[in-house]
Motif scaffolding. Sequence first.
Motif, PDB file in Angstrom:
ATOM      1  N   LEU A 377    -123.414 -21.929  11.250  1.00 49.64           N
ATOM      2  CA  LEU A 377    -123.744 -21.316  12.540  1.00 49.64           C
ATOM      3  C   LEU A 377    -125.102 -20.645  12.383  1.00 49.64           C
ATOM      4  O   LEU A 377    -125.232 -19.629  11.697  1.00 49.64           O
ATOM      5  N   VAL A 378    -126.136 -21.222  12.995  1.00 44.07           N
ATOM      6  CA  VAL A 378    -127.513 -20.777  12.786  1.00 44.07           C
ATOM      7  C   VAL A 378    -128.083 -20.282  14.112  1.00 44.07           C
ATOM      8  O   VAL A 378    -128.154 -21.033  15.090  1.00 44.07           O
ATOM      9  N   GLN A 379    -128.481 -19.025  14.142  1.00 42.86           N
ATOM     10  CA  GLN A 379    -129.159 -18.476  15.310  1.00 42.86           C
ATOM     11  C   GLN A 379    -130.671 -18.593  15.108  1.00 42.86           C
ATOM     12  O   GLN A 379    -131.220 -18.086  14.124  1.00 42.86           O
ATOM     13  N   LEU A 380    -131.332 -19.300  16.022  1.00 44.54           N
ATOM     14  CA  LEU A 380    -132.781 -19.457  15.971  1.00 44.54           C
ATOM     15  C   LEU A 380    -133.411 -18.423  16.890  1.00 44.54           C
ATOM     16  O   LEU A 380    -133.203 -18.449  18.103  1.00 44.54           O
ATOM     17  N   HIS A 381    -134.161 -17.489  16.303  1.00 41.62           N
ATOM     18  CA  HIS A 381    -134.770 -16.414  17.072  1.00 41.62           C
ATOM     19  C   HIS A 381    -136.199 -16.784  17.470  1.00 41.62           C
ATOM     20  O   HIS A 381    -136.854 -17.614  16.829  1.00 41.62           O
ATOM     21  N   ASN A 382    -136.704 -16.127  18.514  1.00 41.51           N
ATOM     22  CA  ASN A 382    -138.036 -16.424  19.040  1.00 41.51           C
ATOM     23  C   ASN A 382    -139.141 -16.215  18.016  1.00 41.51           C
ATOM     24  O   ASN A 382    -140.179 -16.871  18.066  1.00 41.51           O
ATOM     25  N   ASP A 383    -138.936 -15.292  17.078  1.00 39.69           N
ATOM     26  CA  ASP A 383    -139.991 -14.980  16.113  1.00 39.69           C
ATOM     27  C   ASP A 383    -140.001 -15.921  14.917  1.00 39.69           C
ATOM     28  O   ASP A 383    -140.744 -15.705  13.941  1.00 39.69           O
ATOM     29  N   GLY A 384    -139.178 -16.973  14.955  1.00 41.24           N
ATOM     30  CA  GLY A 384    -139.159 -17.936  13.853  1.00 41.24           C
ATOM     31  C   GLY A 384    -138.175 -17.592  12.756  1.00 41.24           C
ATOM     32  O   GLY A 384    -138.061 -18.341  11.775  1.00 41.24           O
ATOM     33  N   SER A 385    -137.455 -16.472  12.887  1.00 38.95           N
ATOM     34  CA  SER A 385    -136.452 -16.103  11.891  1.00 38.95           C
ATOM     35  C   SER A 385    -135.092 -16.692  12.283  1.00 38.95           C
ATOM     36  O   SER A 385    -134.917 -17.194  13.399  1.00 38.95           O
ATOM     37  N   THR A 386    -134.142 -16.632  11.367  1.00 40.07           N
ATOM     38  CA  THR A 386    -132.800 -17.158  11.634  1.00 40.07           C
ATOM     39  C   THR A 386    -131.743 -16.195  11.121  1.00 40.07           C
ATOM     40  O   THR A 386    -132.003 -15.354  10.253  1.00 40.07           O
ATOM     41  N   THR A 387    -130.553 -16.327  11.671  1.00 38.55           N
ATOM     42  CA  THR A 387    -129.366 -15.642  11.162  1.00 38.55           C
ATOM     43  C   THR A 387    -128.303 -16.706  10.936  1.00 38.55           C
ATOM     44  O   THR A 387    -128.020 -17.503  11.829  1.00 38.55           O
ATOM     45  N   THR A 388    -127.724 -16.752   9.734  1.00 36.47           N
ATOM     46  CA  THR A 388    -126.720 -17.761   9.416  1.00 36.47           C
ATOM     47  C   THR A 388    -125.393 -17.095   9.076  1.00 36.47           C
ATOM     48  O   THR A 388    -125.346 -15.915   8.720  1.00 36.47           O
ATOM     49  N   LYS A 389    -124.308 -17.863   9.161  1.00 29.76           N
ATOM     50  CA  LYS A 389    -122.984 -17.329   8.834  1.00 29.76           C
ATOM     51  C   LYS A 389    -122.624 -17.574   7.375  1.00 29.76           C
ATOM     52  O   LYS A 389    -122.060 -16.714   6.715  1.00 29.76           O
ATOM     53  N   PHE A 390    -122.936 -18.751   6.846  1.00 30.20           N
ATOM     54  CA  PHE A 390    -122.473 -19.120   5.513  1.00 30.20           C
ATOM     55  C   PHE A 390    -123.599 -19.150   4.478  1.00 30.20           C
ATOM     56  O   PHE A 390    -123.412 -18.747   3.343  1.00 30.20           O
ATOM     57  N   ALA A 391    -124.763 -19.681   4.853  1.00 25.41           N
ATOM     58  CA  ALA A 391    -125.863 -19.780   3.897  1.00 25.41           C
ATOM     59  C   ALA A 391    -126.473 -18.400   3.684  1.00 25.41           C
ATOM     60  O   ALA A 391    -126.613 -17.618   4.614  1.00 25.41           O
ATOM     61  N   THR A 392    -126.851 -18.101   2.449  1.00 26.12           N
ATOM     62  CA  THR A 392    -127.388 -16.769   2.138  1.00 26.12           C
ATOM     63  C   THR A 392    -128.898 -16.777   1.923  1.00 26.12           C
ATOM     64  O   THR A 392    -129.517 -15.731   1.846  1.00 26.12           O
ATOM     65  N   GLU A 393    -129.505 -17.965   1.822  1.00 32.52           N
ATOM     66  CA  GLU A 393    -130.936 -18.031   1.566  1.00 32.52           C
ATOM     67  C   GLU A 393    -131.739 -17.605   2.788  1.00 32.52           C
ATOM     68  O   GLU A 393    -131.275 -17.681   3.919  1.00 32.52           O
ATOM     69  N   ASN A 394    -132.970 -17.172   2.540  1.00 32.29           N
ATOM     70  CA  ASN A 394    -133.880 -16.809   3.620  1.00 32.29           C
ATOM     71  C   ASN A 394    -134.403 -18.096   4.267  1.00 32.29           C
ATOM     72  O   ASN A 394    -135.052 -18.909   3.620  1.00 32.29           O
ATOM     73  N   ILE A 395    -134.129 -18.288   5.549  1.00 36.74           N
ATOM     74  CA  ILE A 395    -134.475 -19.522   6.245  1.00 36.74           C
ATOM     75  C   ILE A 395    -135.322 -19.181   7.470  1.00 36.74           C
ATOM     76  O   ILE A 395    -134.983 -18.282   8.235  1.00 36.74           O
ATOM     77  N   SER A 396    -136.406 -19.922   7.644  1.00 36.45           N
ATOM     78  CA  SER A 396    -137.218 -19.788   8.856  1.00 36.45           C
ATOM     79  C   SER A 396    -137.172 -21.106   9.609  1.00 36.45           C
ATOM     80  O   SER A 396    -136.736 -22.126   9.077  1.00 36.45           O
ATOM     81  N   TRP A 397    -137.627 -21.085  10.867  1.00 36.42           N
ATOM     82  CA  TRP A 397    -137.587 -22.319  11.644  1.00 36.42           C
ATOM     83  C   TRP A 397    -138.847 -22.450  12.490  1.00 36.42           C
ATOM     84  O   TRP A 397    -139.555 -21.480  12.761  1.00 36.42           O
ATOM     85  N   SER A 398    -139.112 -23.697  12.908  1.00 35.20           N
ATOM     86  CA  SER A 398    -140.221 -23.964  13.813  1.00 35.20           C
ATOM     87  C   SER A 398    -139.892 -25.226  14.596  1.00 35.20           C
ATOM     88  O   SER A 398    -138.980 -25.988  14.242  1.00 35.20           O
ATOM     89  N   LEU A 399    -140.634 -25.443  15.671  1.00 33.02           N
ATOM     90  CA  LEU A 399    -140.471 -26.642  16.495  1.00 33.02           C
ATOM     91  C   LEU A 399    -141.713 -27.502  16.304  1.00 33.02           C
ATOM     92  O   LEU A 399    -142.823 -27.091  16.632  1.00 33.02           O
ATOM     93  N   VAL A 400    -141.533 -28.712  15.767  1.00 34.57           N
ATOM     94  CA  VAL A 400    -142.657 -29.595  15.461  1.00 34.57           C
ATOM     95  C   VAL A 400    -142.471 -30.892  16.243  1.00 34.57           C
ATOM     96  O   VAL A 400    -141.556 -31.669  15.972  1.00 34.57           O
ATOM     97  N   ASP A 401    -143.339 -31.093  17.245  1.00 30.65           N
ATOM     98  CA  ASP A 401    -143.266 -32.303  18.072  1.00 30.65           C
ATOM     99  C   ASP A 401    -141.879 -32.507  18.661  1.00 30.65           C
ATOM    100  O   ASP A 401    -141.339 -33.618  18.687  1.00 30.65           O
ATOM    101  N   GLY A 402    -141.291 -31.408  19.133  1.00 31.75           N
ATOM    102  CA  GLY A 402    -139.985 -31.501  19.788  1.00 31.75           C
ATOM    103  C   GLY A 402    -138.813 -31.599  18.836  1.00 31.75           C
ATOM    104  O   GLY A 402    -137.677 -31.822  19.268  1.00 31.75           O
ATOM    105  N   VAL A 403    -139.059 -31.450  17.520  1.00 25.22           N
ATOM    106  CA  VAL A 403    -138.005 -31.551  16.511  1.00 25.22           C
ATOM    107  C   VAL A 403    -137.836 -30.198  15.823  1.00 25.22           C
ATOM    108  O   VAL A 403    -138.823 -29.582  15.402  1.00 25.22           O
ATOM    109  N   ILE A 404    -136.580 -29.734  15.693  1.00 28.86           N
ATOM    110  CA  ILE A 404    -136.298 -28.487  14.982  1.00 28.86           C
ATOM    111  C   ILE A 404    -136.477 -28.709  13.485  1.00 28.86           C
ATOM    112  O   ILE A 404    -135.934 -29.659  12.915  1.00 28.86           O
TER     113      ILE A 404
END
Length: 746
Positions: A377-404
């Motif tokens: 369960l991954v929450q994608l926040h506007n600032d590029g950060s994430t909150t996960t339920k099971f994974a403990t690693e620091n994860i960031s996200w971005s949108l590249v050409d319409g792909v997460i």
Amino acid sequence: MVVINAKGKDNQAHAELVSSVSTIDALYLSASDGEIKSDTNQRLNVTHLSTAKHLLSVEINNGVAPATNQQQADTEMAISSDKLLDLAAFIKLIVDHSDYTLEAGQTTLTLLNNKTKSTVNIVITYLTQNGAIDSNGQQSDKYKADFAQAVAATLKDPKVMPGIVNSMIVGRSIITPLVQLGQPLYSGDSLSLNADGTGFYSQQFLEINQSSKLTWQLRDNSLTLALTAHTMDIRENIYNDDYLVNEVGFEKSLIDFLIEQHQAKKIPSATFTMQVKTSSLAFQLVSSANNVGQVIASRTATYSIDSNWLSAQGWTGAAAITTITTNQPNSVLFNAGLKTIALTQADAVGTWALPIYYSVADYFLNGEQYQANFHDLVQLHNDGSTTTKFATENISWSLVDGVIELNQDKNRYRYIPVQDNGFFYTTIVEYYQDDQLVHRFVKPIAKQSSSSDTFNASLVTKLPTYLTPGNLSWLASSFDRNGKVLPNNINGYWFKTDGTMTRITATDKNYRDICTDNTQDCIANFGPHSNWELVDGWVKLYGSNRRHTRSRFWLPLASANGVTSVLEYSVITGTDDPKLNDSYYIKARLNTIFEDDLSQWSSLWQNSALNDNPNKAFNVTLKDQDGNTQQVTLIHGMPFTKEAVVGTWIFDDIDIKNSQKYTIVFNQDGTGTSVCCDNSFTSTITWQVDANGLLNFIETDDEGNKYIMQLYPIIHADFKFMVKVNTPTGQEESINAKVLVNGTKQ
């Protein structure tokens, strides 16, 4: 629709074949210079395979030939490859083999075009009448050999088989298996082929991804792949000896040795690691339409058990290495693997179920950490950060050409949506390490837009409506043409307002004895009553046995057309081993929940234990041997089944005459024995389970006295059964009583 008929002559005058080609309009548009040739339209070849395809299409289309190209494609894709090949091989034997003849004036079509019988029944009747199948339903060795030759010749004939061509596969991904329209593909293999004969293959097994580079070629009318360094470790149970010996090919003495060592507690776990190295794959196309194909998939792999581990267990025999080739009929989707949906920032921000590589504790590995790509369960926040339920690693996200894209240290995920199913996306997931593509697999992903409040309204139902999780039952072969789950694939839950639930499962033809009427398949009720509740927005399903409590959780994500996608995971709390607390059993994954109506199988439902609510109350007058009576209200328990009765039981006071325990053996054939009073009295019995699920048996002692007994299963705090005992009129030994008793199957 253009249909070509062909009639044989001379010694093949009995051969009448047919091929459904296409509509006239479609043929006109596909013509080159006004001419249509069989080398560009394989359907112009009238063969035993095209005949089988036509006959089965008519059968599945309610006795009417498909009228449009789309109808033709839908019906042909609903025919399993093995069923199609079976019928084609049978027709080939009738046409070409002198030992399989027809009556004078009869043809292959007049034999098989029977409106009142299915093709399967027609074939079985023919083979039985001609001695190829005996009275026990067993095929003769000669027919098996003749049939195998007919199948092999069919697969190798380029005029019969459609064949795979470059345009189908180069630059494309083959995603397998095909699923029911509107259902998510839970997992799939990804195959990418380049024009220069190289490629990339990713296989997913139990959430573990293994990938390999490959070389490929089209040979013998099929696609063959040579894989490099494609190995996988699989945990296998020692006691799955039939599979390990008869299918994998390990020596029986080896598996017997491992079982003995485990029973002697010299091997602590019943599971061991088996290494599997796949060296080659082959795909033989049977039929295709609209980028979907039916194939026979052949896989050659070497199975082995680590020799050092075996030596440590005391094994001194031969090395455990075997190489086998397996063939599996399957439906595959030919898909370019390119994104067809471009997400926006607004689309992407929110809560998603996305597969991520992380580790969980595994119950069957004694709580050891198990690492793989599981949904999270991954929450994608506007600032590029994430909150996960099971994974403990620091994860960031971005949108590249319409792909997460998710970035996890030096690892990167790309989620390429290729199909929008309304509430989830069928997605090709690319996993990179140090910018190198490592795995490329298929998963569904879904964004949360629903809550348990809306989901809760559909939870509590009454028969004949129930909820079922899709799990693997969403495979296309598990559904009929109307999108309904086939009866033998039913696997669901009946939720009740009091917080209890009942598991609902269907039997198949091999387990008819579980029904109250043994003559037909039915829907049956298994296991103890479990419970459900809402916990922090999650639907919690749980039940216990003497060893552990298992809880399954569903978080509603999105809904469309009566189907709800959920993030699902389970934990097992081990009461016999504290270290197993919260050890994951089912790792988090995307699932679908949908309601279904059992009334579509009304005859099966009426024949099942579910027809009568097992919790229904009834009033009864209890009566002991002295004539004392008592009015009580009891609750019906689950009805008996023949399968559940067979065995040895211990009953208390079943004859109402003394406090001795009775041991009763119920044999499969309806006979048995009753022993009581410290083995001083032995009687014979005959027994049966009636249509209401009650156990009836007659005990006859050594003096010829008979005792007629009927056991009612009940739900009670202190007793398991009510027993009614009578004796024949005029018998000197007389009993007429109805009391509560206990009984336990050994």
